[in-house]
Write a protein that holds these residues in place. Structure first.
Motif, PDB file in Angstrom:
ATOM      1  N   LEU A  61       3.525  -0.733   4.377  1.00 42.21           N
ATOM      2  CA  LEU A  61       4.520  -1.631   4.957  1.00 42.21           C
ATOM      3  C   LEU A  61       3.898  -2.655   5.905  1.00 42.21           C
ATOM      4  N   CYS A  62       2.611  -2.521   6.145  1.00 43.75           N
ATOM      5  CA  CYS A  62       1.924  -3.400   7.098  1.00 43.75           C
ATOM      6  C   CYS A  62       1.422  -4.677   6.420  1.00 43.75           C
ATOM      7  N   ASP A  63       0.837  -5.536   7.219  1.00 46.60           N
ATOM      8  CA  ASP A  63       0.293  -6.799   6.735  1.00 46.60           C
ATOM      9  C   ASP A  63      -0.775  -6.552   5.657  1.00 46.60           C
ATOM     10  N   ARG A  64      -0.735  -7.367   4.635  1.00 40.44           N
ATOM     11  CA  ARG A  64      -1.681  -7.208   3.520  1.00 40.44           C
ATOM     12  C   ARG A  64      -3.133  -7.304   3.988  1.00 40.44           C
ATOM     13  N   ARG A  65      -3.391  -8.138   4.989  1.00 37.84           N
ATOM     14  CA  ARG A  65      -4.767  -8.247   5.501  1.00 37.84           C
ATOM     15  C   ARG A  65      -5.258  -6.916   6.036  1.00 37.84           C
ATOM     16  N   LEU A  66      -4.375  -6.189   6.705  1.00 40.41           N
ATOM     17  CA  LEU A  66      -4.740  -4.891   7.256  1.00 40.41           C
ATOM     18  C   LEU A  66      -4.989  -3.877   6.140  1.00 40.41           C
ATOM     19  N   GLN A  67      -4.159  -3.891   5.129  1.00 46.62           N
ATOM     20  CA  GLN A  67      -4.356  -2.988   4.001  1.00 46.62           C
ATOM     21  C   GLN A  67      -5.714  -3.225   3.339  1.00 46.62           C
ATOM     22  N   ASP A  87      10.952   0.002  15.371  1.00 46.94           N
ATOM     23  CA  ASP A  87      12.355  -0.069  14.955  1.00 46.94           C
ATOM     24  C   ASP A  87      12.472  -0.517  13.504  1.00 46.94           C
ATOM     25  N   GLU A  88      11.624  -1.455  13.104  1.00 44.79           N
ATOM     26  CA  GLU A  88      11.680  -1.963  11.736  1.00 44.79           C
ATOM     27  C   GLU A  88      11.295  -0.878  10.736  1.00 44.79           C
ATOM     28  N   VAL A  89      10.257  -0.124  11.059  1.00 49.44           N
ATOM     29  CA  VAL A  89       9.823   0.965  10.177  1.00 49.44           C
ATOM     30  C   VAL A  89      10.880   2.061  10.130  1.00 49.44           C
ATOM     31  N   ALA A 124      11.382  -3.352   6.497  1.00 50.99           N
ATOM     32  CA  ALA A 124       9.923  -3.356   6.459  1.00 50.99           C
ATOM     33  C   ALA A 124       9.417  -3.489   5.027  1.00 50.99           C
ATOM     34  N   ALA A 125      10.074  -2.797   4.090  1.00 48.26           N
ATOM     35  CA  ALA A 125       9.660  -2.875   2.689  1.00 48.26           C
ATOM     36  C   ALA A 125       9.838  -4.291   2.146  1.00 48.26           C
ATOM     37  N   GLU A 126      10.946  -4.934   2.500  1.00 51.89           N
ATOM     38  CA  GLU A 126      11.191  -6.297   2.036  1.00 51.89           C
ATOM     39  C   GLU A 126      10.138  -7.255   2.563  1.00 51.89           C
ATOM     40  N   ARG A 127       9.824  -7.139   3.835  1.00 52.01           N
ATOM     41  CA  ARG A 127       8.826  -8.036   4.428  1.00 52.01           C
ATOM     42  C   ARG A 127       7.445  -7.816   3.831  1.00 52.01           C
ATOM     43  N   ALA A 128       7.148  -6.568   3.468  1.00 49.90           N
ATOM     44  CA  ALA A 128       5.838  -6.260   2.890  1.00 49.90           C
ATOM     45  C   ALA A 128       5.794  -6.535   1.394  1.00 49.90           C
ATOM     46  N   GLY A 129       6.932  -6.850   0.785  1.00 47.95           N
ATOM     47  CA  GLY A 129       6.982  -7.099  -0.644  1.00 47.95           C
ATOM     48  C   GLY A 129       6.834  -5.845  -1.479  1.00 47.95           C
ATOM     49  N   ARG A 130       7.225  -4.698  -0.895  1.00 48.98           N
ATOM     50  CA  ARG A 130       7.110  -3.428  -1.604  1.00 48.98           C
ATOM     51  C   ARG A 130       8.431  -3.103  -2.298  1.00 48.98           C
ATOM     52  N   THR A 131       8.379  -2.913  -3.613  1.00 47.01           N
ATOM     53  CA  THR A 131       9.593  -2.646  -4.379  1.00 47.01           C
ATOM     54  C   THR A 131       9.731  -1.189  -4.813  1.00 47.01           C
ATOM     55  N   ASP A 132       8.675  -0.401  -4.712  1.00 53.09           N
ATOM     56  CA  ASP A 132       8.783   1.016  -5.059  1.00 53.09           C
ATOM     57  C   ASP A 132       9.780   1.691  -4.123  1.00 53.09           C
ATOM     58  N   TYR A 141       9.110   3.287  -0.478  1.00 52.18           N
ATOM     59  CA  TYR A 141       8.850   2.480   0.714  1.00 52.18           C
ATOM     60  C   TYR A 141      10.128   1.955   1.368  1.00 52.18           C
ATOM     61  N   ARG A 142      11.276   2.225   0.760  1.00 51.03           N
ATOM     62  CA  ARG A 142      12.541   1.802   1.354  1.00 51.03           C
ATOM     63  C   ARG A 142      13.216   2.918   2.148  1.00 51.03           C
ATOM     64  N   LEU A 143      12.540   4.027   2.290  1.00 49.13           N
ATOM     65  CA  LEU A 143      13.117   5.167   3.007  1.00 49.13           C
ATOM     66  C   LEU A 143      12.878   5.049   4.510  1.00 49.13           C
ATOM     67  N   PRO A 144      13.744   5.646   5.332  1.00 46.56           N
ATOM     68  CA  PRO A 144      13.583   5.561   6.788  1.00 46.56           C
ATOM     69  C   PRO A 144      12.414   6.415   7.280  1.00 46.56           C
ATOM     70  N   PHE A 145      11.758   5.923   8.325  1.00 44.48           N
ATOM     71  CA  PHE A 145      10.611   6.628   8.901  1.00 44.48           C
ATOM     72  C   PHE A 145      10.966   8.038   9.321  1.00 44.48           C
TER      73      PHE A 145
END
Length: 394
Positions: A91-97, A209-211, A217-225, A228-232
């Motif tokens: 869910l983090c920035d792609r650069r970090l991944q 809070d976003e996570v 968080a999933a939308e911002r990270a572009g994650r569709t699986d 990744y849309r589940l709550p922390f």
């Protein structure tokens, strides 16, 4: 259908069991335990596919953690905690991944998330200072998630609080070596870490809070699986409670093996004693119920997300209540098993006593403290509007 990683763990289980005593003696995972976990792929279950992971159903992750913990409690615990971190990293920035996994997809990430440090804003990021406890498996990790309160220019946490999860490379924090001397789960190496004024660029941070809400968080990270849309607060406790349940399953298995031919002081064989067999059978049913309810809760959340529906607070409160109860139910059942295992179960060369100690140690994690989740779920059931502090960790 059982995930291939769970099958791998079961195939490698004898190696895990053989290394468990050394892991406890070392106060951190043994080299063999780490090798088995990497070979099986446990830590990559929740990792995104584009970085060598499975993006698996969280139920599969929980079952893999249970399978590990049933043979080595400390290794199972590290998998339950550390195996969640790739989920958040997705869910983090792609650069970090890219920094974390670009060279080695088997890179491990530690935590803790308790906001025991202060992040003071500066140009391009934050300056972080703090001291955190309970960084499980930290000796084997090259990066770390840390909870941090955003502070003012004098380093005082803002009011109302604003919490970040910040990510640091191993070079930016210090592990306090002699800070994990405990009675149970000692092989987890859950040591203290210290940060003294490290610079954390913006892209290595994410809002707690976003996570917590999952979808944003999933939308911002572009994650569709779906995972990744589940709550922390539905995901983070899952692996920890799964480890505790797996530990009690290991205790039960060792108990069966020992009791099969045991003769009690009365001269009665255990397998012919109806009172002991009744207690063992009841305890086994409770441990099985704990497993089923934990997996059912996260599966319900997953099904909602899969259908494009939000996992509402009411559902999350019930999942957290039940997840907490699952841990206590399993450990209390394990007590009934251990109490009927005879004096030889106390010997340090017998695995039963280690499983018993590890299971109780697992209840000391903050996500297993029952007061708040029980209280919150009861109020939700009554339709009472909750105050912000009553929504914490749910």
């Amino acid at each position: 259908m059982t995930h291939e990683v769970v099958h791998q763990v079961e195939a490698l289980a004898p190696r895990l069991a053989a290394a468990a005593a050394e892991t406890e003696r070392l106060g951190k995972l043994s080299a063999e335990s780490v090798a088995v976990v990497k070979e099986a792929g446990v830590m990559r279950l929740l990792q995104p596919k584009d970085f060598g992971g499975f993006a698996a159903h969280p139920r599969d992750f929980a079952e893999a953690v249970m399978a590990v913990a049933a043979h080595c409690g400390s290794t199972g615990w590290v998998c339950g905690v550390g195996g969640l971190h790739p989920w958040e990293m997705a869910l983090c920035d792609r650069r970090l991944q890219e920094e974390v996994w670009g060279v080695d997809p088997d890179t491990w990430i530690a935590s803790p998330y308790m906001p025991s440090g202060v992040a003071v804003p500066t140009e391009g990021g934050y300056v972080l200072t703090g001291h955190w406890q309970f960084s499980s498996g930290t000796d084997h990790c090259d990066w770390i998630f840390l909870g941090a309160a955003v502070g003012d220019e004098r380093g005082r946490p803002l009011r109302p609080p604003r919490v970040l999860h910040v990510v640091l490379p191993r070079s930016d924090y210090t592990i306090v070596d002699d800070s994990w001397n405990v009675v149970g789960l000692s092989g987890t190496g859950s040591k203290d870490v210290v940060v003294g004024g490290a610079f954390v660029p913006d892209y290595r941070t994410i809002s707690a809070d976003e996570v917590a809400e999952g979808e944003l968080a999933a939308e911002r990270a572009g994650r569709t699986d779906t995972v990744y849309r589940l709550p922390f607060w539905s995901m983070f406790p899952l692996g920890i409670t799964a480890a505790v349940i797996g530990i009690t399953e290991g205790l039960l298995r060792e108990h069966y093996d020992y009791q099969r031919d045991r003769v009690m002081a009365t001269g009665t064989r255990v397998k012919e004693d109806p009172y002991t067999l009744y207690a063992i059978g009841e305890a086994a049913a409770e441990i099985a119920a704990a497993r089923t309810q934990l997996l059912d809760g996260i599966s319900q959340a997953y099904d909602l997300a899969e259908a494009g529906k939000p996992v509402g607070f009411e559902q999350r409160a019930v999942i957290r209540r039940n997840q907490t109860r699952c841990a206590w139910r399993a450990v209390q059942a394990g007590d009934q098993v251990f109490a009927r295992s005879g004096g030889n179960a106390l010997r340090l060369d017998k695995p039963m006593q280690r499983f018993w100690r590890d299971s109780h140690a697992g209840l000391h994690h903050a996500i297993h403290v029952p007061g708040a989740p029980y209280h919150t779920a009861a109020l939700v059931g009554m339709g009472v509007e909750l105050a912000p502090h009553q929504r914490m960790m749910t």
